[in-house]
Design an enzyme around this catalytic site. Structure first.
Site, mmCIF file in Angstrom:
data_model
loop_
_atom_site.group_PDB
_atom_site.id
_atom_site.type_symbol
_atom_site.label_atom_id
_atom_site.label_comp_id
_atom_site.label_asym_id
_atom_site.label_seq_id
_atom_site.Cartn_x
_atom_site.Cartn_y
_atom_site.Cartn_z
ATOM 1 N N GLU A 179 -50.498 -14.808 4.445
ATOM 2 C CA GLU A 179 -51.430 -14.149 3.552
ATOM 3 C C GLU A 179 -52.156 -12.944 5.242
ATOM 4 O O GLU A 179 -52.716 -13.542 5.490
ATOM 5 C CB GLU A 179 -52.364 -15.501 4.326
ATOM 6 C CG GLU A 179 -52.284 -16.354 3.503
ATOM 7 C CD GLU A 179 -52.609 -18.027 3.214
ATOM 8 O OE1 GLU A 179 -54.037 -18.101 3.674
ATOM 9 O OE2 GLU A 179 -52.465 -18.601 2.629
ATOM 10 N N ASN A 221 -45.296 -14.572 2.677
ATOM 11 C CA ASN A 221 -46.081 -15.405 1.553
ATOM 12 C C ASN A 221 -47.172 -15.437 1.432
ATOM 13 O O ASN A 221 -47.830 -15.570 2.605
ATOM 14 C CB ASN A 221 -45.353 -16.853 2.543
ATOM 15 C CG ASN A 221 -46.070 -18.452 1.121
ATOM 16 O OD1 ASN A 221 -45.439 -17.729 -0.007
ATOM 17 N ND2 ASN A 221 -46.578 -18.525 2.102
ATOM 18 N N HIS A 257 -51.213 -20.804 -6.057
ATOM 19 C CA HIS A 257 -52.913 -21.643 -6.220
ATOM 20 C C HIS A 257 -54.120 -20.797 -7.439
ATOM 21 O O HIS A 257 -54.257 -20.100 -6.830
ATOM 22 C CB HIS A 257 -53.330 -21.470 -4.630
ATOM 23 C CG HIS A 257 -53.105 -22.225 -3.638
ATOM 24 N ND1 HIS A 257 -52.393 -23.438 -3.971
ATOM 25 C CD2 HIS A 257 -52.157 -21.421 -1.961
ATOM 26 C CE1 HIS A 257 -51.502 -23.961 -2.162
ATOM 27 N NE2 HIS A 257 -51.822 -22.796 -1.854
ATOM 28 N N GLU A 287 -46.052 -22.296 -3.356
ATOM 29 C CA GLU A 287 -47.323 -22.996 -3.162
ATOM 30 C C GLU A 287 -47.940 -23.909 -4.461
ATOM 31 O O GLU A 287 -49.583 -24.231 -3.687
ATOM 32 C CB GLU A 287 -48.158 -22.776 -1.852
ATOM 33 C CG GLU A 287 -47.917 -23.033 -0.403
ATOM 34 C CD GLU A 287 -48.997 -22.220 0.287
ATOM 35 O OE1 GLU A 287 -49.616 -22.387 -0.027
ATOM 36 O OE2 GLU A 287 -48.576 -21.881 1.115
ATOM 37 N N ASP A 289 -50.273 -25.146 -7.018
ATOM 38 C CA ASP A 289 -51.153 -25.789 -8.069
ATOM 39 C C ASP A 289 -52.335 -25.274 -8.803
ATOM 40 O O ASP A 289 -52.500 -23.969 -9.263
ATOM 41 C CB ASP A 289 -52.034 -27.039 -6.778
ATOM 42 C CG ASP A 289 -52.640 -26.287 -5.699
ATOM 43 O OD1 ASP A 289 -53.066 -24.683 -5.615
ATOM 44 O OD2 ASP A 289 -53.040 -26.163 -4.467
HETATM 45 C C1 XIL Z 1 -53.355 -25.620 4.222
HETATM 46 C C2 XIL Z 1 -52.613 -27.738 3.804
HETATM 47 O O1 XIL Z 1 -53.040 -28.090 2.878
HETATM 48 C C3 XIL Z 1 -54.416 -28.600 4.499
HETATM 49 O O2 XIL Z 1 -54.373 -29.627 4.583
HETATM 50 C C4 XIL Z 1 -54.641 -27.396 5.807
HETATM 51 O O3 XIL Z 1 -56.126 -28.477 6.018
HETATM 52 C C5 XIL Z 1 -54.779 -26.233 5.433
HETATM 53 O O4 XIL Z 1 -54.395 -25.205 5.095
HETATM 54 N N1 XIL Z 1 -52.056 -21.139 2.573
HETATM 55 C C6 XIL Z 1 -51.270 -21.897 3.271
HETATM 56 C C7 XIL Z 1 -50.895 -23.366 3.423
HETATM 57 O O5 XIL Z 1 -50.267 -20.697 3.212
HETATM 58 O O6 XIL Z 1 -50.359 -23.688 4.555
HETATM 59 C C8 XIL Z 1 -51.956 -23.801 3.645
HETATM 60 O O7 XIL Z 1 -52.363 -25.199 3.537
HETATM 61 C C9 XIL Z 1 -53.023 -24.059 2.092
HETATM 62 C C10 XIL Z 1 -52.867 -22.550 1.532
#
Ligand code: XIL
Length: 372
Positions: A179, A221, A257, A287, A289
């Site tokens: 990020e 990523n 996401h 990741e 969802d």
């Molecule tokens: C999130 C976790 O799921 C949480 O438990 C934590 O509090 C914060 O991070 N992008 C990412 C992940 O690359 O590492 C993040 O994970 C979600 C967004």
């Protein structure tokens, strides 16, 4: 002596299948002769349909994975059982982040990360390391410290070299930089790395990681750049620059996401993956969802819409040969990070709170089964 000779005779006869007095001669099986071709071909034996995501994904040549939380792995037996049954890849949700691995300067704590690696190994699963450089999950000593450029370079180098060396040979991938692009812009996010080192922290991070483990696959990523648009253009330009400078990047992680209210289109995701692949890079969905909050439709309809998004993103991954993995940020709504992160109830994953597969689970199975 007599008995020994007798026993030897029996043994030799058994091995060479000769007839002993008490054995009747074996029936002679006629040697098969070639049958004239009748024009009817026996159907090939069909494989039984896969019953798990893991099996279905394996047949399509991609990894299927989930983020994993150590506390639920330790406390909830159903969690580990489902994870090992349905997935062949895991990504530590938090256990390999900077604050988890180096809570105090130079003091490394690998126990939780190691537990995940051990779980994966015990169940024939692979692990993506996540992550080495991020603007979040920094330990207070780092987030609140004030360092010169030289000091911060040394801190980052030590962290990357130590962590990547510790897991050398045990992981398939590392999200090296996570990020780095600011929302709504095509510029780099104003993190401590950017402020105190400058934009070349990204090149350095990849080079140090590669030095520590030349085999592990190194990823950039990010979120919000899954389809086509300003953010994915910015990601594309960033990684293109890395490739042109000979920085050892292997692929791009599309976090995915997303939400049912505004999901990326399958065609856009395919086009984005293809342009990254044309740079010589691989891609992984890392990741995924799918939020359902903020949509006025009844729950059953929202779950159907969610299933469609999972289906389409899986179809996109299957349509692009450079797409190697489909990883979700958890698998059961019981432990999703979304409600805490957004402040709203949600059900963004493919199993409900009680481990019942949702429409989204079946949608993934159906996308994996389809050959188009
Ligand atoms: C999130 C976790 O799921 C949480 O438990 C934590 O509090 C914060 O991070 N992008 C990412 C992940 O690359 O590492 C993040 O994970 C979600 C967004």
């Amino acid at each position: 002596m007599k008995y020994r000779i007798c026993a030897l005779l029996i043994l030799v006869c058994l091995l060479s299948s000769c007839s002993l007095p008490w054995q009747s001669a074996a029936p002679v099986t006629p040697t098969p002769t070639a049958q004239p071709f009748t024009g009817v071909v026996a159907p090939l034996p069909t494989l039984a349909p896969p019953t798990t995501l893991r099996e279905a994904a394996q047949r399509r040549g991609i990894l299927i994975g989930s983020a994993v939380g150590v506390s639920q792995l330790r406390s909830d037996p159903m969690y580990g059982t489902t994870l090992a049954q349905e997935f062949d890849e895991v990504t530590p949700e938090n256990a390999m982040k900077f604050d988890a691995l180096e809570p105090n300067p130079g003091e490394y704590t690998f126990a939780d990360g190691d537990a995940i690696v051990a779980f994966a190994r015990a169940h024939g699963m692979v692990v993506r390391g996540h992550n080495l450089v991020w603007y979040r999950s920094l330990p207070p000593w780092l987030a609140n410290g004030s360092f010169s450029r030289t000091q911060l370079m040394a801190i980052l180098k030590d962290h990357i070299m130590t962590v990547v060396s510790h897991y050398r040979g045990k992981l398939i991938a590392w999200d090296v930089v996570n990020e780095a692009i600011a929302d709504g812009t095509d510029t780099l996010r104003n993190s401590i790395w950017m402020q105190d080192i400058g934009p070349d922290y990204i090149d350095w991070a990849f080079r140090w990681a590669h030095q520590a483990d030349p085999q592990v696959h190194l990823f950039y990523n990010d979120y919000g750049g899954d389809g086509l648009g300003a953010k994915s253009n910015a990601i594309y330009n960033l990684v293109k620059g890395l490739v042109q400078r000979g920085v050892p990047i292997y692929g791009v992680g599309l976090q995915m996401h997303v939400s049912i209210t505004d999901p990326p289109s399958e065609q856009d995701v395919i086009a984005n993956m293809q342009r990254l692949a044309a740079l010589g890079l691989k891609v992984q969905i890392t990741e995924m969802d799918v939020e359902i909050q903020g949509d006025p439709r009844p729950l059953a309809e929202k779950l159907q819409a969610q299933a469609q998004v999972y289906h389409d993103m899986m179809a996109a991954c299957l349509a692009v040969s450079a797409c190697e993995a489909f990883v979700m940020w958890g698998f059961t709504d019981r432990y999703s990070w979304i409600p805490a992160a957004t402040g709203h109830a949600d059900e963004p994953l493919i199993y409900d709170q009680n481990y019942h597969p949702k429409p989204a689970f079946h949608a993934l199975m159906s996308a994996l089964a389809s050959q188009s």
